[in-house]
Design an enzyme around this catalytic site. Structure first.
Site, mmCIF file in Angstrom:
data_model
loop_
_atom_site.group_PDB
_atom_site.id
_atom_site.type_symbol
_atom_site.label_atom_id
_atom_site.label_comp_id
_atom_site.label_asym_id
_atom_site.label_seq_id
_atom_site.Cartn_x
_atom_site.Cartn_y
_atom_site.Cartn_z
ATOM 1 N N SER A 1 44.120 38.941 41.455
ATOM 2 C CA SER A 1 43.215 39.148 40.319
ATOM 3 C C SER A 1 42.552 40.515 40.261
ATOM 4 O O SER A 1 41.886 40.833 39.272
ATOM 5 C CB SER A 1 42.147 38.056 40.284
ATOM 6 O OG SER A 1 42.722 36.838 39.865
ATOM 7 N N LYS B 1 32.389 41.730 37.765
ATOM 8 C CA LYS B 1 32.970 40.484 37.230
ATOM 9 C C LYS B 1 31.881 39.414 37.202
ATOM 10 O O LYS B 1 31.073 39.334 38.152
ATOM 11 C CB LYS B 1 34.111 40.087 38.173
ATOM 12 C CG LYS B 1 34.972 38.918 37.759
ATOM 13 C CD LYS B 1 36.130 38.780 38.753
ATOM 14 C CE LYS B 1 37.114 37.698 38.349
ATOM 15 N NZ LYS B 1 38.296 37.657 39.245
ATOM 16 N N SER C 1 42.508 37.620 37.093
ATOM 17 C CA SER C 1 41.379 37.146 36.314
ATOM 18 C C SER C 1 40.276 38.177 36.115
ATOM 19 O O SER C 1 39.375 37.956 35.308
ATOM 20 C CB SER C 1 40.791 35.904 36.981
ATOM 21 O OG SER C 1 40.294 36.213 38.267
#
Lengths: 467, 86
Positions: free
Chosen positions: A185, A85, A161
């Site tokens: 997330s 990420k 996310s």
């Protein structure tokens, strides 16, 4: 087995790739070149990567191949491509955290600690992944980079996310990715994209050199397409790190040797009340997993709705505090949906935030009592399968609710007190949805053993999309 | 800090009617708007007037969640968990 005949390693597990590289059946360079080709071909559809570290990946692969040629002992994840990420620091790149503002930061001088640990274990970084801005997101949409797209239906959300991580692993670009989970997330995109995700105990894995969101709730963890791959990555990343003040001073507790114990002897219950599924697919997924495990009684997690609310308040306030200077200087450069939530969070009275922190300790004590009678608790990971990209509301129990705020309905009360969770994908048609396997603090082994047993029974699996 | 005997958290929700909760629940939209403007000034935030409605919406959402937590009875010696250790 490696799909060597087709020359395509897209759906091989990390474990099988590492075994093949270690045995010399395939070169790490070949694996990396195939991965880079896949990213070039498929990522225009998935929009999961924001940077591809091609030169670095090929250099690492060549070094591994040279070591293999000299018959050196290769580490557990030798030649396994992975991505992170884009809130993980990568040396030489600014750490975007899904934002426009961070593009002006200087390049990070050093990799995030977990990236370093995976590379020490032989894995090969191939890039950085799309995410919701500053991790304040459950959708996987990003106003600056565009939405990451669900590999099972490109018109649908990945969840967020860590949306790029869900898309990249679920879409067969990489077998392994790292994400963060503050309120869900990792577990939300794992559910919507049909992959396995591990959110370890708060304090288990170091967060050093990653861009934070809510310090008292932030966790990091892996995504993969098998439980075994989650465990391999998790074992490679454990261990104390003084560079993260919240990292617990505990010795590594490897789970790989324990997986084969399965779920035998474990007491497993289903979360009742607040966690009862609000859609047919959430109910079906939990029922399916519970039946396979013989989990035939419910357990009440006390005041879960209050816990979710308290997590909501702490997130708003702590997140706003982190961003206050940027909100003063560059408010117009935020995604408006994120900006307005953060500004509202900055205005939340401190007395109410402190009440939420006091409730948190009470709730923790009450929930931990449950683990005297059970070893693992099952709950849905998301209230539904993947909504459409751009969808603003959905109906749960006939009530119209905002998607953005409610995809984490079932994840927030769990991460609120840092419990370890494995999200296991149930391959329902047409879209997958995950179930949370929740264990007591520091008992990731229990959650992973249950996941492994379910996978062996064929009850949970990462479905292969028709891309 | 020592806990006083009999001051542990109550096992069930004790719904208390207190002015603070009532204020949070019943705060009218226009007072939230005024609070947003005053808070922005206090915090040194420059807001575009076009953002006010969305910020006020989000603040009301936070306050609704806060009201739920606020109504939960905790003893005076309840310790907060700002740095959580599992």
């Amino acid at each position: 087995m490696l799909e060597t005949a087709a020359g395509d390693f897209a759906w091989d597990s990390a474990a099988s790739i590492a075994a093949a590289v270690t045995a010399g059946r395939v070169g790490a360079t070949h694996i990396v070149e195939a991965t880079l080709a896949r990213i070039r071909e498929r990522d225009p559809l998935l929009n999961s990567f924001t940077a591809v570290t091609e030169r670095r990946a090929l250099a690492c692969a060549k070094a591994l191949d040279a070591a293999q040629a000299k018959r050196e002992r290769l580490p557990a994840l030798a030649g396994v491509p992975f991505a992170v990420k884009n809130l993980f620091d990568l040396a030489g790149l600014p750490t975007l955290a899904g934002s426009k503002i961070n593009r002006d930061l200087p390049p990070a001088p050093r990799d995030a600690a977990l990236t370093e640990r995976l590379e020490t274990a032989g894995a090969i970084l191939v890039g950085a992944l799309n995410m919701g801005e500053y991790a304040y997101d459950f959708t996987g949409e990003n106003i600056h980079d565009g939405p990451s797209r669900n590999p099972h239906d490109l018109n649908r959300m990945t969840g967020g996310s860590s949306g790029g991580a869900g898309a990249a692993v679920g879409g067969g670009l990489v077998p392994l990715a790292l994400g963060s989970d503050t309120n869900g997330s990792i577990r939300v995109p794992a559910s919507l994209c049909g992959v396995f995700g591990l959110k370890p105990t708060y304090g288990r894995l170091t967060r050093a050199r990653t861009f934070p969101f809510v310090a008292s709730l932030d966790h990091l963890g892996p995504f993969a397409r098998t439980t075994r791959d989650l465990a391999l990555a998790y074992d490679a990343m454990q261990g104390f790190d003084a560079d993260d003040p919240a990292c617990a001073d505990r010795a590594a507790e490897p789970v790989m040797p324990l997986l084969d114990r399965g779920a035998d002897g474990l007491r497993i219950a289903v979360a009742g009340g607040y966690f009862k599924g609000k859609t047919a697919e959430a109910v079906a997924a939990v029922d399916c997993v519970a039946a396979a495990l013989g989990a035939n009684h419910d357990i009440e997690i006390p005041q879960a709705e209050h816990a979710r609310s308290a997590a909501f308040i702490i997130t708003a306030s702590e997140g706003a505090s982190l961003h206050l200077d940027r909100l003063r200087a560059r408010a117009r450069d935020y995604d408006p949906a994120v900006r307005d939530r953060l500004i509202a969070g900055a205005m939340t009275p401190a007395s109410l935030v402190m009440k939420a922190q006091k409730f948190r300790r009470w709730y923790r004590e009450e929930v931990l009592k449950l683990f005297a009678d059970v070893d693992a608790i099952l709950a849905p990971a998301t209230p539904c399968t993947a909504p459409l990209i751009g969808q603003q509301t959905f109906k749960l129990d006939e009530v119209e609710l905002p998607v953005r705020a409610n995809l984490g309905l079932y994840t927030q009360p769990i991460s609120f007190i840092g419990l370890p969770v494995v999200a296991v994908p149930v391959p329902l048609a047409p879209l997958p949805i995950a179930v949370q396997i929740i264990a007591a603090p520091w008992r990731e082994d229990v959650a992973l053993r249950v996941a492994y047993a379910l996978e062996a029974q064929g009850v949970v699996a990462a479905p292969r999309p028709a891309l | 800090m020592k806990r006083k005997a009999g001051r542990k958290a109550k096992p069930a929700l004790a719904r208390r009617s207190r002015p603070a909760r009532a204020t949070a629940k019943r705060r009218p939209e226009n007072s939230t708007g005024a609070f947003v403007a005053a808070s922005a000034q206090a915090l040194g935030l420059t807001l575009d007037p076009a953002w006010h409605a969305s910020i006020a919406f989000n603040l009301r959402l936070i306050l609704r969640h806060a009201a739920l937590v606020d109504e939960f009875a905790l003893p005076d010696d309840a310790e907060p968990a700002p740095v959580f250790h599992a």
